[in-house]
Structure formats: C-alpha cells, structure tokens
Design a protein around this motif. Structure first.
Motif, PDB file in Angstrom:
ATOM      1  N   ALA A   1      50.103  57.903  41.471  1.00  0.00           N
ATOM      2  CA  ALA A   1      49.706  59.071  42.272  1.00  0.00           C
ATOM      3  C   ALA A   1      48.188  59.169  42.416  1.00  0.00           C
ATOM      4  CB  ALA A   1      50.247  60.343  41.645  1.00  0.00           C
ATOM      5  N   ASP A   2      47.495  58.399  41.588  1.00  0.00           N
ATOM      6  CA  ASP A   2      46.042  58.351  41.670  1.00  0.00           C
ATOM      7  C   ASP A   2      45.410  59.747  41.581  1.00  0.00           C
ATOM      8  OD1 ASP A   2      43.652  57.063  41.799  1.00  0.00           O
ATOM      9  OD2 ASP A   2      43.636  56.882  43.986  1.00  0.00           O
ATOM     10  N   GLY A   3      45.917  60.564  40.700  1.00  0.00           N
ATOM     11  CA  GLY A   3      45.346  61.897  40.497  1.00  0.00           C
ATOM     12  C   GLY A   3      45.857  62.940  41.472  1.00  0.00           C
ATOM     13  N   GLN A   4      46.578  62.527  42.499  1.00  0.00           N
ATOM     14  CA  GLN A   4      47.122  63.479  43.480  1.00  0.00           C
ATOM     15  C   GLN A   4      48.506  63.899  42.994  1.00  0.00           C
ATOM     16  OE1 GLN A   4      45.073  64.133  46.276  1.00  0.00           O
ATOM     17  NE2 GLN A   4      43.682  62.878  45.029  1.00  0.00           N
ATOM     18  N   TYR A   5      48.547  64.880  42.066  1.00  0.00           N
ATOM     19  CA  TYR A   5      49.801  65.214  41.387  1.00  0.00           C
ATOM     20  C   TYR A   5      50.854  65.735  42.349  1.00  0.00           C
ATOM     21  CZ  TYR A   5      47.543  64.475  36.851  1.00  0.00           C
ATOM     22  OH  TYR A   5      46.914  63.914  35.774  1.00  0.00           O
ATOM     23  N   ARG A   6      50.387  66.234  43.516  1.00  0.00           N
ATOM     24  CA  ARG A   6      51.382  66.756  44.468  1.00  0.00           C
ATOM     25  C   ARG A   6      52.202  65.646  45.128  1.00  0.00           C
ATOM     26  NH1 ARG A   6      47.527  70.721  47.477  1.00  0.00           N
ATOM     27  NH2 ARG A   6      46.160  69.457  46.198  1.00  0.00           N
ATOM     28  N   GLN A   7      51.653  64.413  45.026  1.00  0.00           N
ATOM     29  CA  GLN A   7      52.395  63.290  45.609  1.00  0.00           C
ATOM     30  C   GLN A   7      53.520  62.813  44.687  1.00  0.00           C
ATOM     31  OE1 GLN A   7      50.004  60.014  46.761  1.00  0.00           O
ATOM     32  NE2 GLN A   7      48.822  61.175  48.272  1.00  0.00           N
ATOM     33  N   LEU A   8      53.481  63.262  43.433  1.00  0.00           N
ATOM     34  CA  LEU A   8      54.413  62.710  42.436  1.00  0.00           C
ATOM     35  C   LEU A   8      55.885  62.799  42.849  1.00  0.00           C
ATOM     36  CD1 LEU A   8      52.678  63.797  39.106  1.00  0.00           C
ATOM     37  CD2 LEU A   8      53.207  61.453  39.813  1.00  0.00           C
ATOM     38  N   PRO A   9      56.363  63.944  43.344  1.00  0.00           N
ATOM     39  CA  PRO A   9      57.784  64.003  43.708  1.00  0.00           C
ATOM     40  C   PRO A   9      58.169  62.965  44.756  1.00  0.00           C
ATOM     41  CG  PRO A   9      56.848  66.207  43.596  1.00  0.00           C
ATOM     42  CD  PRO A   9      55.705  65.255  43.472  1.00  0.00           C
ATOM     43  N   ALA A  10      57.280  62.740  45.748  1.00  0.00           N
ATOM     44  CA  ALA A  10      57.577  61.756  46.791  1.00  0.00           C
ATOM     45  C   ALA A  10      57.645  60.352  46.204  1.00  0.00           C
ATOM     46  CB  ALA A  10      56.508  61.824  47.880  1.00  0.00           C
TER      47      ALA A  10
ATOM     48  N   PRO B   1      30.777  79.441  13.034  1.00  0.00           N
ATOM     49  CA  PRO B   1      31.410  80.601  12.379  1.00  0.00           C
ATOM     50  C   PRO B   1      30.866  81.937  12.906  1.00  0.00           C
ATOM     51  CG  PRO B   1      30.422  79.093  10.762  1.00  0.00           C
ATOM     52  CD  PRO B   1      30.012  78.615  12.086  1.00  0.00           C
ATOM     53  N   GLN B   2      29.654  81.895  13.433  1.00  0.00           N
ATOM     54  CA  GLN B   2      29.031  83.150  13.863  1.00  0.00           C
ATOM     55  C   GLN B   2      29.366  83.528  15.305  1.00  0.00           C
ATOM     56  OE1 GLN B   2      27.736  84.694  11.385  1.00  0.00           O
ATOM     57  NE2 GLN B   2      27.948  82.849  10.102  1.00  0.00           N
ATOM     58  N   ALA B   3      29.816  82.520  16.085  1.00  0.00           N
ATOM     59  CA  ALA B   3      30.015  82.768  17.520  1.00  0.00           C
ATOM     60  C   ALA B   3      31.178  83.733  17.740  1.00  0.00           C
ATOM     61  CB  ALA B   3      30.278  81.451  18.236  1.00  0.00           C
ATOM     62  N   GLN B   4      31.020  84.616  18.727  1.00  0.00           N
ATOM     63  CA  GLN B   4      32.056  85.601  19.047  1.00  0.00           C
ATOM     64  C   GLN B   4      32.796  85.254  20.322  1.00  0.00           C
ATOM     65  OE1 GLN B   4      33.096  88.340  17.177  1.00  0.00           O
ATOM     66  NE2 GLN B   4      31.940  87.142  15.697  1.00  0.00           N
ATOM     67  N   LEU B   5      32.208  84.352  21.123  1.00  0.00           N
ATOM     68  CA  LEU B   5      32.796  84.044  22.427  1.00  0.00           C
ATOM     69  C   LEU B   5      32.946  82.528  22.571  1.00  0.00           C
ATOM     70  CD1 LEU B   5      33.618  85.080  25.280  1.00  0.00           C
ATOM     71  CD2 LEU B   5      31.225  84.709  25.941  1.00  0.00           C
ATOM     72  N   PHE B   6      34.136  82.149  23.064  1.00  0.00           N
ATOM     73  CA  PHE B   6      34.362  80.722  23.335  1.00  0.00           C
ATOM     74  C   PHE B   6      34.922  80.586  24.730  1.00  0.00           C
ATOM     75  CE2 PHE B   6      34.309  80.893  18.743  1.00  0.00           C
ATOM     76  CZ  PHE B   6      33.520  79.778  18.423  1.00  0.00           C
ATOM     77  N   ALA B   7      34.544  79.496  25.390  1.00  0.00           N
ATOM     78  CA  ALA B   7      35.048  79.241  26.742  1.00  0.00           C
ATOM     79  C   ALA B   7      36.287  78.356  26.644  1.00  0.00           C
ATOM     80  CB  ALA B   7      33.968  78.561  27.569  1.00  0.00           C
ATOM     81  N   ILE B   8      37.253  78.625  27.474  1.00  0.00           N
ATOM     82  CA  ILE B   8      38.488  77.841  27.513  1.00  0.00           C
ATOM     83  C   ILE B   8      38.582  77.179  28.883  1.00  0.00           C
ATOM     84  CG2 ILE B   8      41.018  77.905  27.406  1.00  0.00           C
ATOM     85  CD1 ILE B   8      39.731  78.663  24.747  1.00  0.00           C
ATOM     86  N   ALA B   9      38.812  75.830  28.899  1.00  0.00           N
ATOM     87  CA  ALA B   9      38.992  75.128  30.172  1.00  0.00           C
ATOM     88  C   ALA B   9      40.471  74.961  30.404  1.00  0.00           C
ATOM     89  CB  ALA B   9      38.282  73.781  30.141  1.00  0.00           C
ATOM     90  N   ALA B  10      40.953  75.434  31.542  1.00  0.00           N
ATOM     91  CA  ALA B  10      42.388  75.333  31.833  1.00  0.00           C
ATOM     92  C   ALA B  10      42.588  74.817  33.248  1.00  0.00           C
ATOM     93  CB  ALA B  10      43.039  76.692  31.674  1.00  0.00           C
ATOM     94  N   ASN B  11      43.699  74.104  33.403  1.00  0.00           N
ATOM     95  CA  ASN B  11      44.073  73.615  34.735  1.00  0.00           C
ATOM     96  C   ASN B  11      45.154  74.552  35.258  1.00  0.00           C
ATOM     97  OD1 ASN B  11      44.971  72.319  36.981  1.00  0.00           O
ATOM     98  ND2 ASN B  11      45.378  70.342  35.971  1.00  0.00           N
ATOM     99  N   PRO B  12      44.857  75.366  36.239  1.00  0.00           N
ATOM    100  CA  PRO B  12      45.834  76.374  36.689  1.00  0.00           C
ATOM    101  C   PRO B  12      47.099  75.758  37.280  1.00  0.00           C
ATOM    102  CG  PRO B  12      43.959  76.271  38.182  1.00  0.00           C
ATOM    103  CD  PRO B  12      43.602  75.415  37.003  1.00  0.00           C
ATOM    104  N   THR B  13      47.018  74.474  37.667  1.00  0.00           N
ATOM    105  CA  THR B  13      48.218  73.853  38.267  1.00  0.00           C
ATOM    106  C   THR B  13      49.157  73.293  37.208  1.00  0.00           C
ATOM    107  OG1 THR B  13      47.154  71.701  38.437  1.00  0.00           O
ATOM    108  CG2 THR B  13      46.899  73.199  40.316  1.00  0.00           C
ATOM    109  N   SER B  14      48.722  73.293  35.971  1.00  0.00           N
ATOM    110  CA  SER B  14      49.547  72.674  34.925  1.00  0.00           C
ATOM    111  C   SER B  14      50.769  73.539  34.614  1.00  0.00           C
ATOM    112  CB  SER B  14      48.714  72.488  33.663  1.00  0.00           C
ATOM    113  OG  SER B  14      49.568  72.190  32.590  1.00  0.00           O
ATOM    114  N   PRO B  15      51.938  72.954  34.447  1.00  0.00           N
ATOM    115  CA  PRO B  15      53.146  73.721  34.133  1.00  0.00           C
ATOM    116  C   PRO B  15      53.060  74.418  32.775  1.00  0.00           C
ATOM    117  CG  PRO B  15      53.682  71.481  34.831  1.00  0.00           C
ATOM    118  CD  PRO B  15      52.216  71.535  34.627  1.00  0.00           C
TER     119      PRO B  15
END
Lengths: 594, 351
Positions: B95-104, B185-199
């Motif tokens: 699919a070469d990174g084009q996950y929408r092509q996977l079903p085809a 240990p002192q940090a109060q905020l962390f960033a989260i990286a998420a892929n919104p298309t992931s199931p």
C-alpha cells in the motif's frame, strides 16, 4: 541284471536330510525364540525405565524453572520493610523484572498485609499504595509455607498464568507475589526431546494442559481437545511406575510415562510414538527373524550337503554292486572318502576281483570239462597248470566206439528220433568216460573217441580202458534193447589200441580240442570199424598190458584198411552168442563205422 | 504479474531488499528493481510447478520498510517447513503508506486465489484483509485486542477464517508515559502523538488518560496521520513546554522511525515511541513488543495453515516480550541524566 531294484519307499536321503535339518534347526529355533522373547521383555522393561527417567528429568526441568523463579523472588524478601519509601527495593524489583522474563508483575506486601510496591511490564507501577492484601491466599500461603504456588489461571481464556508467592525468613520482610506467564515454560518443554520425536507435556491437577511443545494447544485452553492427554494420565496413574500405551491428541499410538511435580501438583508426562519406542524391539525381533531364516536356510543347505555326502557313496556303491552283479567284474568302485564307505567299496572291489578270478576258473573248468573227466578237469584247474595239456608224446590207450547201422537209421528215421537216440547215447557215453577218468576227445556222428592215460597219467591204463569198454558195451546194450523195441536196428562196437601217440590241444580260438595223433589212433579206429555188435576189439599191445586180468581171446589176424599186413586182433569177453544173433551182428559189423 | 512503475506491485523474494531507498529516486529504483527482478521472477514462475501454494502478503508500506519484518516472517515460515520458491510462492501487494488502498489490495489478493493471506503490520491491514474474504485463511499481526477489533471470537478459539499474532504494543502505551515521567519527575505536562485514523487510537488515548490521572500529570494530544504533519508534533511539544513527547502505538509511526528520530534530534525533544527502530536510528527511547517475534510467529502460523490446519483452531498468540531500548547518546545530546530505575529496566542501552 542291469535293471535297478524298485525305488525304496522311504529314501535314506530324506531321512538323513530331515534328521540333520532337525538337529540343526531345532536348537536354533529354541535359542532364537527364547532370545527374542527375553529380548522383548528386557527391551520393554528398558523402555519403561527410559521413559520413566525421561519423565523425571522433564519434571526436574520444569521444577527447576519454577524453583528458579521462586529463588529470584527470595531476593525481594530478605530485608525487613522500613517505614518510608524504599527506592532501593524498587530498583531491585525493576531489575528482577528485567532478569526474569516470565514474571509479568511483582507485588511486595509487608508484614501487615499492605501493598508496598507493585511493578509490572504492562500496567503502571505503584509505590506505597497501601492496598490491603492481608487475606490474599497467596500472601497467606507463602506466610504459612515459605513458598506458595497458586492454581493455573488462563488469562483472557487463553494464556496460562501462575501466581507464585514467597515469604522471607522473618515476617517483617513481607511477601513477594509474582504473576508468572507460563508460556515461558515453552522454552523448557520444547527443548525436551524424548528419543527422536517424543515430547513432554504438563497437566495441572484438574487436568488442564499447562505446557506443550505445540503452544497453540495450550492457548486453546480447550478441555475437549486435551481429553486424550488426561486419559493418558489416568491410565498411567492406574499402573504406577510403568510406561503405558495410549493415544495422543492426534490419535497416534504412543507410549507414555509420568512424573509429578509435588509443589504445584502438576504431572509431567513424556510420550513417544509407539513405532519409535518399540523401534529397537522391532529391529531386534526382525534381526532375530532374519537370523533364524538365514540359519534355517544354512541348516537346510548343510543338511542337504551332508546327506548328499552320505548318500553319494551309497549310490556309488549301489551302482557298483549292480554292475558287478551284472557280471562286469572289472568294474571298480572309486571312493576316497577315507571312512567306512571307502572300506566297504574296497571290500566290494575285492569281491569283484574274487568273482572275476572265480568266473575265469569256472570258465576254464567248463572248457576242460568238455574233453576231460570232471575230476580230471578239477585236478588240472586246481593245479593251475595247464601245461599238462601241451603237446607231447605219451603212451596212450585210444578207445573208439560207434553204433552199427546208424547210417541206415539216420537215412530213414525222423530227425526227432535221431536226435533223441544220439542224445541218450552221448549222455551215456560221457558218463561212462567220466566215470573212468578217461579223456573224451571227439564226437563225430555216432562215433566217439576217448583216451586213457592222457593228459593225466593213470595206473594200468590198458586195464582201465578195457573196463571202460566193457562198461560202454553194457550201457549201450541196455539202450539197444529199447531202441530195437522202437524198431531201430542198431548195434554197438568198440575198438581200443595202445601205443605212443602225440597228444595235446589242437585248434584255435574258441574251438580248442584235446586230441591224439598217431598210429595207435588209426589202429583203434580200424579195430572199432571191424568190431561187430557187442564186440570189444583190442590190439596186441593192449592184450599184453592186460595180461591175464581180463579174459581175451585172440582172433584171426585180419586185414585192416591203411595197414599193409594183417593185424592181430583180440576180443574182450568173447560173446557166447547164438547163431541167429551172430548172423545179424555180422551183417551190421560189415557196415562202415560212423 | 503486473510490474508497473510503482514498486507496490513489485514481487520480490523475501529478504532480498535494497538496504536503502531514497524516496526521491523511487521511480528510478523501481525500474531498476523491475529490470533485476523481472527475469528472475519470470523464470522462477516458469520453474515452479503450478501446484505450489501461494501466500498473499498484504503490506501497508513498501518492501524496504518491511525488510526486517519480511526476514522474520521468512524465518518463521521456514521453521514450519516452507521456503519461498521451493515449497511456496509469494504474491505481494504493497500500500506504500496509503492505508486507504489496503482493502482494494486485499481484494486483489483474494481474487488471485491465494492459499492463505498474510496481513501483518497493524489493525488496518487485518481489517482490510477481513473485508476482502471470509473463506481464505488470514493470518494477522497487530498490536491490540483482536477480539475488541472484531477480528476473532476469542483468543483461544478464533472461530472464523482469521487468526494471528498480537503484541502488547497498544496496552503498553501507558508504560511509555510512565517511563517519560520517570525521566522528568518534575514535569506536569506531556505531549501525546496519536494517529486519528488508527483503529486503536481511542482505546489507547483512554488508557493514557487513566494513566495520567494515576501519575498526576496532564496530557496534550497532538494528531498526525501523514508524515507531513510529523514536524508539527515536535514544534508543538516544545511550544507547549511539555516534558516530553509520547507516541501512541501505530504502525504508520513505527515504519517512519528514522524520520521521527531525525526530527526529535533536530528539535531537541525527548521522545519515546513503540519501536526499537527509533532509538536505533538515534531517538531516545522505545517501549513495545518485539516485532521480530511477532512476524516470526506470523510466518509459523502461515506455514501451519499451509499444512492444513484451520485458522479457527489456532489460538491467537500474544507476544509477551516487551522491550525497553534507551539511547544514551540521544540522552546526552538532550542534556538528560537517565535515572538508575530506567537503566536497570532497559533491555538494551545504546551508548
């Protein structure tokens, strides 16, 4: 003679063959059979022992795996808990997770049952949560026994987990409770190899599959599919200490043995395919079978060879005896077996030689008997010296006799009658000549010539000759009575003369006769010719030699054919015949002899 | 076998992949590959008896990105007794990174009548394969709960035409946050990286929220579903002053570990991802399942299904090994001192 006797009902060859074969094969079969049987039992026992020790070894390895985890947990409960946060212990716990991969999470509980530390690979770690675990069976069990192993739990209905709890020496050290992922036993169980394709598996107390080289069987956590393994275990429990035959999950026939792990109440069972487990047994049986067959074949060959060796000489002997029996006396049985057969062959050969000599002798005697009296012939034969038959000049008495009127008779009579008369006549003459040990030199028609004093000399030959002539006359006269009664007008006259003559065997090849040549023979022949029926005419030499022992009457000298002068003739026992007989005799006497 | 200018259609023997592939020269490379591979593929296709079973391999990326995974898969396959070209032939769709092509692409494989379909590299691939066929056996490889994804009835007895291997990647997202917290240990905020298309994104974020609550920290979720948005993740992390950037488990991120490592170094952001590829490429940390194990097991299951076993009878395997990688060079560059608690937990420390 050459015809073989009918084949015997039971041949010696078959008897020998069977006897030798049985002698060789019997012990072989007994030895091979018992070897196979005892070998089978030994192998079975060995297989049982082997599987048993494999099971114990496998159980040891699994136990070692569990023991290793509980040993590691002991590190966590060596020091008593202090009041505050124990950073050092947290590091130890993290290191333990790093060091012992099967431990998924570790909970440390202090003496009061409060959770002091929790570290996990998946969940969040907790420090000093203070949760109450005082009635946790793991904590209670460990506190009571030192080490506690919980029941197997299938997380998510699939992955087997075990809770292991270890308490320290002092209650102040608390309890370490670990969740152990039993999938890691796979490394242990899959490395256990029983024989070539055999394997081990582990059942927990209720019979659930805890470990198996095919991990998917464990993960299925399906009681139905592992039912055969449970059956296998109950079969082993029914016969403790023995390898038993059963079926595995694939339905294949296997041999299995079991060893328990008491601390978790698990059973480690090793199984090996029956075909492989019994491989050495089958191989041994097969080997024994092949050896037995080979041995049997060898025994058959040996028996055949020995029987043949035994029978060969016997056949040769039989053949030789048959040939010898058929008169082939020069046949020799060639046997070089060096045993009794050779000796027997030697005896037969010797016998054949003896028979040949004996036959030759009897042939010679028969030949001699043709012209010699049997006893003379025997004598000559016994002396083994036939030189007595060689030609030489000796004083002999030649005796001639013939039938009067035979020519006329032969011209008229039937051939059967002629042959019958001659047969009887010759028979009688031969007997008489033999009785007086004279030599019969020739038959010629009705004429017979005999010699006395040759080839064997005898005392008083003349006297003997006269006696023989008399006997001849008596004998023939008796016959004449019958012949005349049959209408045959025959008579009988004898002439004998004495004097030197050349005697010996003359002739060639098969026709060899003993005879005499000389004046005396002619004279005797002429005298016979001139003798009338009943008359015995002798010459002067005979008369002189006899002297007074016999009544001789000199007749008028008469001319004889081949003699220039009249020859003096003597008649033995001048017949007192009547005129009528005399007349008839005279008629007959005129006819030529023979 | 279509050999087009795009390398997603190129069939290649397992393990024979170019070490580096510059994306800008992909077309040149593809044609080179085509030239190299075509005769070999044709002769091998001719030499192979038509009776060889066919594995349809559905890849979400390109053969280059999958190289190490393909190696592990081939190893597992050979453990089950199958070697490509000798016992089995492979049909690839990329699919070469084009996950929408996977079903085809999955449909193409199903229509080609493959014996077994292998769908490794995430829930998207597994779901695409599931949509393509209900009869051809499918072996998936993903980090997540296949029951929750609706792929199988249960782990122990999958029931349908699918089974496979799952790693703990999705479950351990929270542990990444914990490790980051250990570092700061002192940090109060962390960033989260998420892929919104992931199931699996929803469950992971919920999981992380719960963890944050326990740990007493705040989270800022940053979204990226294409590589173009990657740089934004790091600049935003710095902008909000978060202690560090924690990546959720997602194959799209995993296969682009090198790019992420570059960006992390460039922007000086302490980052933890799922795959060891990240610290190996210069990133700081990773915590996640061992993909070599999971792909190897995928190969073993593909082999067992080729041998005649039914996917319904093969329980889903969970790869239990979770590994922590730490790159001390990256830590040094960031001016960080890694505490002993992390070092003693690390499976691999890169110095």
């Amino acid at each position: 003679m050459t015809e073989r006797p009918a084949s015997p009902r039971a041949s010696l060859f078959t008897k020998y063959f069977l006897a030798l074969f049985a002698a060789a094969v019997g012990p072989l079969l007994v030895a091979g059979g018992s070897e196979a049987w005892f070998g089978y039992r030994d192998q079975r026992d060995r297989l049982s022992d082997l599987l048993d020790s494999e099971a114990r070894l496998a159980a040891f390895k699994i136990e070692y795996f569990l023991q290793g985890i509980s040993d590691q947990l002991e590190w966590m409960v060596q020091l008593p808990w202090s009041a505050g946060t124990d950073e050092r212990r947290r590091l130890d716990a993290l290191r333990l997770l790093r060091q012992v991969p099967p431990v998924m999470s570790l909970r440390l509980v202090d003496a009061t049952g409060r959770e002091r530390l929790f570290v996990s690979r998946i969940g969040l770690n907790r420090v000093e949560s203070g949760d109450d675990h005082s009635d946790d069976p793991a904590a209670l069990g460990a506190a009571a026994q030192g080490a506690w192993f919980g029941p197997v739990i299938f997380q998510g209905g699939s992955e087997p987990f075990l809770t292991v709890a270890v308490a320290g020496n002092r209650s102040a050290a608390g309890v370490a409770i670990a969740e152990v992922n039993l999938k890691f036993i796979w490394d242990v169980i899959s490395a256990i190899q029983v024989g070539r394709t055999g394997e081990a598996f582990v059942l927990d107390a209720p019979g659930r599959l805890v470990a198996h080289p095919d991990i998917s069987l464990v993960l299925r956590a399906d009681d139905a599919s592992t039912r055969p393994l449970q059956l296998l275990r109950s079969a082993i429990l029914a016969q403790p200490g023995q390898a038993i035959a059963g079926r595995d999950t694939k339905g294949d026939a296997v041999m299995a043995a079991m060893a328990p792990i008491p601390m978790v109440e698990w059973s480690v069972i090793v199984k090996q395919p029956v075909a492989e487990a019994f491989g050495p047994i089958y191989a041994a049986l097969w080997r024994t079978g092949v050896l037995l067959v080979a041995g049997t074949l060898f025994a058959a060959l040996l028996a055949y060879w020995l029987s043949q060796r035994m029978i060969g000489p016997i056949r040769l002997l039989e053949d030789g005896v048959a040939r010898i029996g058929a008169g082939q006396f020069d046949h020799r049985i060639e046997l070089a077996t060096g045993d009794e057969f050779e000796r027997l062959a030697g005896r037969f050969n010797h016998m054949a030689g003896e028979l040949a000599v004996s036959q030759e002798r009897s042939e010679r005697i028969n030949r001699l008997k043709r012209f010699l009296a049997p006893q003379v012939a025997e004598l000559i034969e016994r002396s083994g010296d036939e030189r007595v038959l060689d030609g030489r000049r000796v004083e002999v008495v030649a005796v001639f006799c013939d039938l009067r009127g035979f020519t006329a008779f032969a011209a008229q009579a039937q051939p059967e009658a002629i042959i019958s008369v001659l047969g009887t006549y010759y028979d009688a003459m031969e007997r008489v000549i033999a009785a007086h040990e004279a030599t019969l030199t020739s038959f010629s028609g009705d004429g017979i010539m005999a010699l006395v004093n040759a080839p064997v000399a005898c005392p008083d030959p003349a006297l003997r000759a006269v006696a023989m002539a008399r006997a001849m006359q008596d004998c023939v006269q008796a016959l004449l009575v019958d012949w005349r009664a049959a209408g045959h007008e025959l008579g009988f006259g004898v002439g004998l003369a004495m004097g030197p003559a050349t005697v010996g065997r003359i002739g060639s090849g098969g026709r060899l006769d003993y005879t005499a040549v000389g004046h005396v023979v002619n004279l005797a022949s002429r005298l016979c010719a001139s003798a009338k029926d009943r008359e015995i005419l002798a010459d002067r030499t005979v008369a002189r030699a006899v002297g007074t022992a016999v009544a001789l009457t000199e007749l008028e000298a008469r001319p004889l054919k081949g003699f220039a002068r009249h020859v003096p003739v003597f008649i033995v026992d001048a017949p007192r015949h009547d005129a009528s007989r005399d007349n008839a005799s005279a008629v007959i006497g005129e006819s030529a002899p023979g | 076998m279509p050999v087009a200018g795009r390398d997603k259609f190129v069939s290649q023997p397992l393990g024979a992949h170019p070490a580096q592939a510059a994306p800008c020269r992909r077309d040149v490379l593809a044609s080179m590959l085509a030239i190299c591979v075509l005769p070999a593929a044709m002769t091998s296709a001719r030499a192979q008896p038509s009776t060889l079973p066919v594995i349809g391999y559905l890849g979400s990326e390109s053969p280059e990105r999958y190289a190490s995974r393909l190696g592990a898969f081939a190893q597992g396959l050979s453990e089950a007794g199958y070697v490509e070209g000798r016992d089995v032939s492979m049909l690839f769709r990329w699919a070469d990174g084009q996950y929408r092509q996977l079903p085809a692409l999955a449909k193409e494989l199903a229509d080609a009548g493959v014996t077994v379909m292998v769908a490794p590299g995430g829930a998207e691939v597994a779901l695409a394969a599931k949509s393509a066929t209900t009869s051809i056996p499918i072996v998936f490889e993903l980090g997540g709960d296949p029951v929750a994804l609706g792929l199988v009835a249960s782990l122990a007895q999958p029931g349908g035409n699918m089974t496979g291997v799952t790693s703990l990647n999705v479950e351990v997202s929270r542990k990444r946050l914990e490790f980051m917290r250990e570092l700061f240990p002192q940090a109060q905020l962390f960033a989260i990286a998420a892929n919104p298309t992931s199931p699996t994104v929803k469950s992971q974020l919920a999981n992380l929220d719960a963890a944050a609550a326990t740990l007493g920290v705040e989270l800022r979720v940053l979204h990226a579903s294409t590589s173009d948005a990657f740089e934004e993740l790091f600049t935003a992390t710095r902008a909000i002053g978060a202690g560090g950037l924690v990546f959720t488990s997602d194959p799209y991120f995993t296969y682009r570990s090198r790019r992420l490592a570059e960006l992390a170094a460039q922007h000086g952001v302490a980052t933890i991802t799922q795959s060891r590829d990240f610290p190996l490429a210069g990133g700081l940390m990773s915590y996640g399942g061992d993909f070599r194990q999971s792909h190897r097991h995928t190969g073993i299951y593909a082999g067992r299904i080729l041998k005649g076993e039914k996917p319904a009878d093969l329980p889903v395997q969970r790869v239990t090994k979770v590994e922590l990688f730490i790159n001390l060079k990256a830590a040094q560059a960031l001016g960080l001192v890694v505490p002993p608690a992390l070092l003693s937990s690390a499976d691999m420390v890169i110095e």
